[in-house]
Structures are given as C-alpha cells and as structure tokens.
Design a protein around this motif. Structure first.
Motif, PDB file in Angstrom:
ATOM      1  N   ALA A 701       0.834  -1.206   0.000  1.00 62.20           N
ATOM      2  CA  ALA A 701       0.000   0.000   0.000  1.00 62.20           C
ATOM      3  C   ALA A 701       0.865   1.251   0.000  1.00 62.20           C
ATOM      4  O   ALA A 701       0.567   2.222  -0.706  1.00 62.20           O
ATOM      5  N   SER A 702       1.931   1.227   0.782  1.00 65.88           N
ATOM      6  CA  SER A 702       2.836   2.371   0.807  1.00 65.88           C
ATOM      7  C   SER A 702       3.517   2.569  -0.544  1.00 65.88           C
ATOM      8  O   SER A 702       3.658   3.693  -1.038  1.00 65.88           O
ATOM      9  N   PHE A 703       3.959   1.473  -1.132  1.00 69.11           N
ATOM     10  CA  PHE A 703       4.604   1.541  -2.443  1.00 69.11           C
ATOM     11  C   PHE A 703       3.669   2.150  -3.492  1.00 69.11           C
ATOM     12  O   PHE A 703       4.063   3.029  -4.267  1.00 69.11           O
ATOM     13  N   LEU A 704       2.441   1.682  -3.516  1.00 72.63           N
ATOM     14  CA  LEU A 704       1.494   2.194  -4.512  1.00 72.63           C
ATOM     15  C   LEU A 704       1.193   3.673  -4.282  1.00 72.63           C
ATOM     16  O   LEU A 704       1.066   4.441  -5.241  1.00 72.63           O
ATOM     17  N   GLY A 705       1.103   4.077  -3.024  1.00 75.05           N
ATOM     18  CA  GLY A 705       0.880   5.493  -2.750  1.00 75.05           C
ATOM     19  C   GLY A 705       2.035   6.350  -3.238  1.00 75.05           C
ATOM     20  O   GLY A 705       1.827   7.401  -3.861  1.00 75.05           O
ATOM     21  N   ILE A 890      -7.320  -4.207  -5.388  1.00 74.11           N
ATOM     22  CA  ILE A 890      -6.119  -4.615  -4.655  1.00 74.11           C
ATOM     23  C   ILE A 890      -6.387  -4.650  -3.149  1.00 74.11           C
ATOM     24  O   ILE A 890      -6.084  -5.627  -2.477  1.00 74.11           O
ATOM     25  N   PHE A 891      -6.989  -3.583  -2.627  1.00 74.69           N
ATOM     26  CA  PHE A 891      -7.239  -3.518  -1.182  1.00 74.69           C
ATOM     27  C   PHE A 891      -8.522  -4.242  -0.773  1.00 74.69           C
ATOM     28  O   PHE A 891      -8.722  -4.508   0.407  1.00 74.69           O
ATOM     29  N   PHE A 898      -6.096   1.416   2.756  1.00 78.40           N
ATOM     30  CA  PHE A 898      -6.359   2.677   2.074  1.00 78.40           C
ATOM     31  C   PHE A 898      -5.745   3.848   2.844  1.00 78.40           C
ATOM     32  O   PHE A 898      -5.179   4.779   2.255  1.00 78.40           O
ATOM     33  N   LYS A 899      -5.821   3.777   4.155  1.00 84.38           N
ATOM     34  CA  LYS A 899      -5.210   4.835   4.982  1.00 84.38           C
ATOM     35  C   LYS A 899      -3.693   4.837   4.793  1.00 84.38           C
ATOM     36  O   LYS A 899      -3.083   5.911   4.661  1.00 84.38           O
ATOM     37  N   TYR A 905       0.803   8.604  -0.227  1.00 87.90           N
ATOM     38  CA  TYR A 905       0.478   9.387  -1.425  1.00 87.90           C
ATOM     39  C   TYR A 905       0.736  10.884  -1.207  1.00 87.90           C
ATOM     40  O   TYR A 905       1.311  11.572  -2.054  1.00 87.90           O
ATOM     41  N   LYS A 906       0.289  11.435  -0.095  1.00 88.84           N
ATOM     42  CA  LYS A 906       0.623  12.797   0.363  1.00 88.84           C
ATOM     43  C   LYS A 906       0.125  13.909  -0.556  1.00 88.84           C
ATOM     44  O   LYS A 906       0.614  15.035  -0.464  1.00 88.84           O
TER      45      LYS A 906
END
Length: 931
Positions: A701-705, A890-891, A898-899, A905-906
């Motif tokens: 999730a972090s990577f995708l963001g 994905i999620f 998502f969070k 993503y920022k």
C-alpha cells in the motif's frame, strides 16, 4: 309469456363486447394484455364481459406478477392475489377481487386449451417410441467407446449417495424450510422463495408452466446439499475447474418442481455436456441431435454479437400440441427417467424435459476433452457458426426457403407437414456467403441421425468452416448469451495452457477456434524474427491472461500487439505509451525504476501479401500510418502526433460509437502496432494475495501510494488549445441520428473542455452501454444512473477564479494509469531486512536462514513490490480514477490499507478552497466523484 321449457338461444358476446378488437385473435389479445400494468388490466376488466374474462385469467396474472416481482416472493393462493399484493392495494379492494363473475355466450378455443393444460394430470403419461439406451454402471473406457456421442441413461451411479434417501420433499422441508432458493421461470429479475413457501405454492398451484427451483447457488445457501452427492467418476474431468469460483460459469443446479413443470426445448450453454441425476419422481425426456431443431421452435441469431435466442412453447404445450403432429420417423429420442437414474446429454443435443410428478434432481454441466473444441467454437466471435451449430444448414437457407415457398406447387406432396412447418419457423438468420458441401465420412449416432434430413455433420472441422474469416476476438462484440465473459474465457485458455501441458495440442486447437490464436502467433513470429528474439518455446505460443490486447511472455521480454478498438485506437494507445516513457526519462522521474524498460516498438503490416515491419518510437507519422487518413492535431515534427492529447480527441470523437464500428471504421485492419518490454521477475500480486503477510501488504500500500504520487506529479504534455478547440468546433452535430446537445464550456479551462464534452457524449447511450457490459453491474443501479449523473458535468469541476481573474479547477489534471489492479502489480521475493522499507534494490543474500527471501524449502518468506505494468490505458484526467481500482481490486475495500496508501500518497485528491468552492452539495463530495 315464453314457455320455461323453451330456452333462449345463447348470443355470442364476443363481437359486441370487443368492438373493433373483435378481428384480433384471442392469442394476440392475451399477448397484448401482458404488456399492461396490473392496474390497467384491472381497469380494462370493467370495460365489457369478454374483457372481464380475458383480464381474470390466471396465466395473465402469473405473467404480470413475474414481470414485476424480484427478490423474495411469497405466493398468496392465486397469481392475481400475489400480483395485487405487490401493488399494495387497499384491503377492501383486494378482498373484492376474489368474487369472480361467470358469463355464457363466449367460447375461446385458445383459452380453453390453456385452461386444459393448467389442469391436466400426467400420472399415466409415460411411453417410449425411440428409447434412450439404458445401461448399468460402465467403465470410463466403455463410456468413451459406446456412449460419449449420444444420450444414455445410467443406473447405479447414485446408489451410495446420502441424497438417494434424504432428498424428499418432507426431509428437505425439515432441513431447509427457511432457506431461500432461486426460482427459474419467465422473469427477467432474480426471484427466490423460501422452501416452505415454495412447497405451499407447489401443493395448490394449477399452472401450465409452474415455477420450479433451479438454483445454481444452492451450495452457498444450503451447503449440506453438496455433501449429499458426489460427481460420478465418469465426469470427473471438467476443464472449467481451473477457474476460481467467481470466474467460473454457473455449472451445477438443484432442480425441484411439480408435475407439468420442466425445461422447454434448448441446447445447453456454450455447447457443454451435462449429467442429470433424478432422486425423486419421474421425468419425461425428449432429445434431438445437434442441428435438428424441434417442431414449433424458432432459433434467432443476432447478427451483431452472435447472441442466440430460442422461441419455444412450454414443455407441456409441446408434448400436448406439437408432438401428436410428428410422423413416427420424425419423433425425438425419448425416455422416462426414474429415481436413481442419471441421464447424460452430449454437447449440442436439443432436449426438453417434462416432470410427470413432483421431482428432485441435481445436474452439472462440464467441459471435457470430448466437447472442449465445441465449447471454444461457441465462444468464437461472429454469428453464422452459432446458428449452424444449433439449427444445421437451415441457418443459411432463409432466402432460398422463402423463394421455394412461393414456387412450390400444390402437387408437391412429398414433404410432410412437420417438415414444412419446421422449415418455415425454425430459423431467422441472414445468409452469409455460399458454403461447401461436407463430404467427409461421419461416425456416431449423433451425426448419422441427421443424414437423411440434411447434409449436416456435428463435426468440429465441418462447423469451423462457418467461422468469420476476419474474426478478431479482442474487438468483436461479445454475445450477451455466452455463459462467461470475454476476459474470463481468455484467462481460462491460458490457465489450461500453463496447467495442463499434456493437453496442449487440444488446447491449441480450441484457442485457434475461439481466439484465432494461429493468426496472433503468426504476427508474433514475424516480430521475433525481425528483432532476432530467441525461438519461441511451446509455453510462449498462447497470449497470457485476460487483457484487452494479445500479450506474450517470453524468457526475457514481453511482446504486446495493440489491437483493442481497431487500428486507430491502437495507434493512439502505442503513441501515448511511447510519449509517456519518453517523458519519464526526460524528467528523470523515480517512477521509471518501477516500470519495465522498453526494448523496441514498431508497426507490423501486410503489403502485397507479405509482412513488413517498420520500427517506430512514436515520433513523426510513418508512411503506412499516413495512408490511413487519420484525423491528426496540428503538431511539430519532433512532437508525438499520436500522443495523449490526440488520444483524448479520438476518445471524444468515438465516445458514441460501438466497438464494431470502431474496429472497422478506419479501414486499416491489416496494420498492428506493437511494443517489446523487459520481462519482470517475480509474480503478480494476484498470484500472491493469500500468501503475503500483513506487513507485506502494508508495504505494498505504501509503495502504490508513493509511485502513484510520482505518476500524478508528472508534467502534462503541452496543450495545443487552438487546434483542439478548432477540431471540437468542426465535429458533426449529430450523435446516433440525434442533434447533439450544446455543451456550454465557456467557463471551463481549455484543457478540461474535452473531458466535459466527452462525458456529455458518453451520457447519451450510458444505459445501453452499462446493460451490454452486464455483470457485475446490478440492474437496480443501471435503472437509477440517469438521475444520479449530473445534467451538466461542469458541476464536477468546481470552477473558481483566481486573483488574476482566470478560471481554475479545484481538482488536478494529471497522467493516470487507469488500470492498477492485482494482475498489473509485480512483486519479488526479498529478505527480512528489506521488508520494512520497501526498497526494491535493498535485498541481502541471507537473513535468518533465508536466501534471497526464500526459506530452506524454496518458499518466499517476504515479498516487495517491484513493478507496475500495462500502461495500455494511459490517460490524462482526475487522479481519483486511479484510486478506485486500487481500493476495490487490490485492497478489497480494506480501510487500513487505504489509509496507509493515502499517508504515502501525500497529495490532495481535491485541491479545494472553501472560499472559492461551490458551497457543498453532492457535486462537491469526493465520494460522489468516485462513484
């Protein structure tokens, strides 16, 4: 005073009671009434005595009720009461409707026959003229040798099943009385009934074609039923088993119904075979071989998408009204199935079933090596072969039959009435070219049975002759009647290809029928030879997965041939992708480290009967492209003429066009763009989902963001406002025959204008497109979509003026991938130390006994995301478009993932300033934009 013994003559009520409608046959009047609402039928019943009779017929109210009913249904003792209950009328009106009036002076043979069928009893209805073979349990070798091509009744297969003793109405009522089962019959909506309510209906009904339970999800709602039987050993081979449950077509049903219920004439979906085991009661079967359409049945084949529609009388009506008209040598193969017997219906056979008493059965459809090619043939695009598979050569003879009917003399008595009627009513498909006579010898009962009637053979080589030579599985419309989707079918073939190497010769034959795989392989070999790629292995011959373009995985590279939407769409797809890769390198975006390297790209085309390849990097207009008269924006030579803004304009121009129009409108169907990229190592997230740790998924999730932020921060290509506006202004004002509504874009910044205009065009046929898309979009949502979508799409932009008086939009316009789903994200194994930071380059040789992320048994202990692939659908637009597939696919809706994604993503998904905003409302909500 008249003598009481002298009865007055009964006067015919019909002419006076019906007025001008008296010239219409009763059958047509009843059909017309079915198109009214229940309230209008109630009003019409007050017009005259004869209309009262028509409007109080139970079969009419059954039809009206089933058209409106959805979800859980409860029968109220009669169909009129049930229909009125759905209307929620006043109680006193509901009670008054139980008092029926009776009139003399009116007689309708049509109504009488229907009334007779509703009340006929079938206890003694059992006779066999041409018996289906009956056998005890046979070995697989005997079955393949003697029974695979014709129907057969097998006994003994269910002797050890618990269901043999426990599947009775009383015992099922005790176990599943409150369980809802799906009902099959005439309704376009999904209807279910609690089993206790269905049994109550079954005991009191007098319907010609009663409701019956035909539930393909019984294993979910009543799992105990799955434990009561097992698939017989003869049918263990089922090639659909390689598909996951949600991708596999419906294949097993529990069937429960009273006497007079049953299945009217049909061929099983996708030409699959089936076995049906009866546990309780008696069933009457009639069967015809493939291509032999029964008397009274009409086959319609849609020339646009190949959908097959069957018009057939009810099962009971056929047995009572049509069967007696058949000459002895024209009768079907018949049998009465008894409890404990299993009937096998081979691929393509017509069959009709009538329950002679209350019955309980279980059935499954299957694909094995015997019928695999026929199933693939049925999935092939086009329509002519579908008609031939079901209706034989009659599917090609409409014009000649019409001419023959006019020229037939009264002396032509050699044709029996059943033959004449069948040829007049059977088929309604257009003739498409001449056919060659099939002179090959055929073996088996299913083929010889037809030889006296027509030169037709249910042989795969013969049937394949009727395929469309120019078929393109990736672009042809997909028949709504197919039991699976186009993408699911491609996934099925690829999983078979990888998972069953011992069957590759057969699978290849099927793929050539369904996918035209031989054509794509020919193109691939030309590309490989030109670029001196290694010789293809057997595993590399079939396109992978379920994507919209043929994609081939080779040892160190991936070849993608652009075909989706026809040549013009394909050239914009490749041009945009090449422009994107050039931009990544130019601005040195970190994203380029996580996207496969481009090794080569070009155009493959046919010239003078031979293939030619021209390398192309997306810049300039090649001669072969220039000859296609494509609409281009004004651009400088060093720019990308088929880049993103040209693609957006093409999307605007084609927004109202069908897929078939798109794929044929440009006239350049012998040109194929392609791209070669470096192959990613590791596995797709789709393959690893269930094996990943919670920490690995959080890192994903972090990577995708992070990478989506890098994507959305890329600068957009220069926007040529003047050329784009000129093209928009010169577009024809017509859309599917209607004058296009004027879209006021005077306040819209130029780069957003094309988005608003495209959305406005797409809205015009939105319901039709969503309906054609089908599952998984619920009909309830489709019905409400017009009122949900804004009348003016400018409201979605939330436009305001900045300090310089320029119009600004409170949402970013950026590059978007459009399709980041679980099969477009690749992951590689890593060691434990690199797990927390998600750095793709930070992998050590050994940590805690693991080597490169694998334990001593070779299993990965940890995985990190390495690449995002498949940029075929690159676009420019609202960044939230990329978030939706990530969150849903994905999620799977996991809010914690998502969070984590948003924290990485920022970026704001809506850059709103309240002092400039529109002040709220649904058009300002992010959730509304996402929907």
């Amino acid at each position: 005073m008249q003598n009481s013994d002298q009865a007055l003559p009964v006067k015919d009520r019909r002419p006076h009671a019906l007025g001008d409608l008296k010239i219409i046959p009763d059958e047509i009047i009843c059909s017309m009434l079915e198109h009214l609402t229940p309230r209008d039928v109630g009003r019409l019943a007050c017009v005259s005595s004869v209309m009262y009779i028509f409007c109080n017929e139970e079969p009419l109210w059954m039809s009206l009720c089933l058209k409106k009913a959805s979800g859980l249904l409860q029968y109220k003792g009669s169909w009129k009461k049930t229909a009125l209950h759905l209307e929620d009328p006043p109680i006193e009106y509901d009670e008054s409707c139980t008092r029926l009036l009776h009139f003399d002076g009116f007689y309708s043979p049509f109504l009488y026959r229907r009334y007779y069928r509703c009340h006929t009893v079938l206890d003694g209805f059992s006779f066999d003229s041409q018996l289906v073979k009956r056998k005890k349990i046979v070995t697989r070798e005997e079955f393949d040798r003697e029974c695979a091509e014709e129907p057969i009744l097998l006994s003994g297969l269910a002797d050890t099943w618990p269901a043999r003793n426990t599947w009775t109405i009383d015992q099922l009522l005790t176990r599943y009385g409150d369980t809802a089962f799906r009902i099959s019959q005439r309704s376009v909506r999904s209807i279910s009934m609690k089993f206790k309510d269905y049994v109550a209906y079954m005991n009191v009904q007098h319907d010609e074609d009663p409701l019956y339970i035909f539930d393909y999800k019984f294993g979910e709602n009543a799992q105990g039923l799955l434990e009561d039987y097992r698939v017989p050993d003869l049918f263990q081979e089922d090639l659909f088993n390689v598909l996951d449950g949600d991708m596999r077509p419906s294949y097993r049903w529990v069937i429960i119904g009273p006497q007079r219920s049953g299945a009217s004439w049909h061929v099983d979906p996708a030409l699959t075979s089936a076995w049906n085991t009866l546990l309780c009661g008696r069933k009457r079967w009639a069967l015809y071989p493939p291509g032999r359409v029964p008397l009274g049945v009409t086959v319609h084949v849609n020339e646009d998408d190949g959908d097959v529609n069957i018009e057939t009388p009810s099962s009971l009506e056929w047995w009572l009204d049509f069967y007696p008209l058949l000459a002895d040598d024209d009768k079907p193969i018949e049998c009465t199935q008894l409890p404990g017997e299993t009937i096998v219906v081979p691929s393509g056979w017509w069959h009709c079933i009538l329950n002679l008493e209350t019955t309980i059965a279980v059935t499954q459809n299957f694909v094995d090596s015997k019928n695999f090619e026929f199933v693939c043939l049925d999935f092939a695009p086009g329509y002519r072969h579908k008609g031939v598979c079901r209706a034989g050569l009659l599917a090609l003879e409409e014009e000649s039959l019409e001419g023959g009917g006019k020229n037939t003399s009264a002396g032509d008595h050699d044709m029996s009435y059943p033959d004449l009627t069948r040829k007049e009513k059977r088929v309604r498909v257009n003739r498409c070219g001449e056919i060659q006579n099939h002179e090959e010898d055929t073996n088996g009962v299913s083929k010889n049975y037809n030889s006296s009637k027509q030169d037709f053979s249910y042989d795969i080589n013969f049937l394949a002759k009727f395929l469309d030579e120019d078929r393109d599985h990736y672009n042809f419309p997909w028949s709504s009647g197919n039991c699976t989707g186009k993408r699911e079918m491609r996934e099925w073939l690829y999983k078979l290809w990888v998972g069953k190497p011992e069957m590759r010769e057969l699978i290849w034959k099927g793929a050539c029928l369904a996918l035209n795989a031989g054509k794509w392989l020919e193109l691939l070999e030309e590309i490989c030879n030109f670029h001196k790629l290694p010789t293809l292995t057997a595993e590399e011959k079939l396109p992978v997965g379920n994507g919209s373009n043929p994609v081939y995985l080779m040892a160190d590279c991936v070849v993608k041939i652009f075909v989706e939407g026809g040549f013009e769409s394909s050239i914009y797809g490749l041009g945009t992708e090449l422009e994107f890769y050039s931009l990544l390198a130019k601005v040195n975006s970190p994203l380029k480290n996580y996207i496969p390297d481009v090794l080569a790209s070009g155009i493959l085309y046919v010239e003078n009967g031979s293939y030619t390849i021209v390398p192309w990097d997306g810049k300039g207009v090649l001669d072969v492209i220039g000859k296609c008269n494509l609409t281009l924006l004004n651009c400088k030579q060093e720019e990308f003429p088929f880049g993103i803004w040209s693609k957006k304009q093409f999307e605007y121009r084609s927004a109202w066009m069908s897929v078939s129009k798109l794929s044929t409108s440009d006239g350049c169907n012998r040109i194929w763009p392609y791209i070669i990229t470096k192959r990613c190592k590791g596995k797709m997230f789709a393959q690893l989902r269930d094996a990943l740790s919670g920490e690995d998924v959080l890192n994903l999730a972090s990577f995708l963001g992070e990478q989506l932020r890098n994507l959305h921060l890329l600068p957009c290509p220069p926007f040529n406002e003047s050329s784009l506006s000129d093209k928009l202004k010169t577009e024809p004002p017509f859309n599917n025959g209607f004058v296009e509504d004027v879209v006021d874009t005077s306040s819209v910044p130029a780069e957003w204008e094309i988005f608003i205009r495209t959305l406005a065009r797409k809205k015009k046929n939105l319901v039709n497109r969503l309906t054609a898309w089908g599952h998984p979009i619920p009909k309830a949502l489709i019905d409400k979509v017009d009122e949900y979508i804004p009348d003016d799409f400018v409201k979605l932009l939330d436009i305001y003026q900045d300090e310089n008086g320029l119009n600004k939009v409170c949402k970013p316009c950026s590059w978007i991938h459009s399709d980041i789903m679980d099969d477009n994200v690749y992951m590689e194994p890593c060691c434990a130390s690199s797990r927390s930071n998600g750095n793709a380059a930070d992998t050590g040789p050994m940590v805690n006994g693991s080597i490169n992320g694998y334990d001593e048994f070779g299993e990965a202990k940890s995985w990190h995301c390495s690449h995002i692939i498949d940029f075929s659908n690159l676009s420019i637009g609202d960044p939230i478009y990329d978030v939706i597939p990530i969150h849903l696919d994905i999620f799977r809706g996991d809010s914690s993932l998502f969070k984590q994604f948003l924290e990485s993503y920022k970026l704001p998904l809506v850059r709103r300033m309240q002092q400039h905003g529109s002040g709220g409302g649904k058009f300002s909500r992010l959730s509304y934009h996402a929907m």
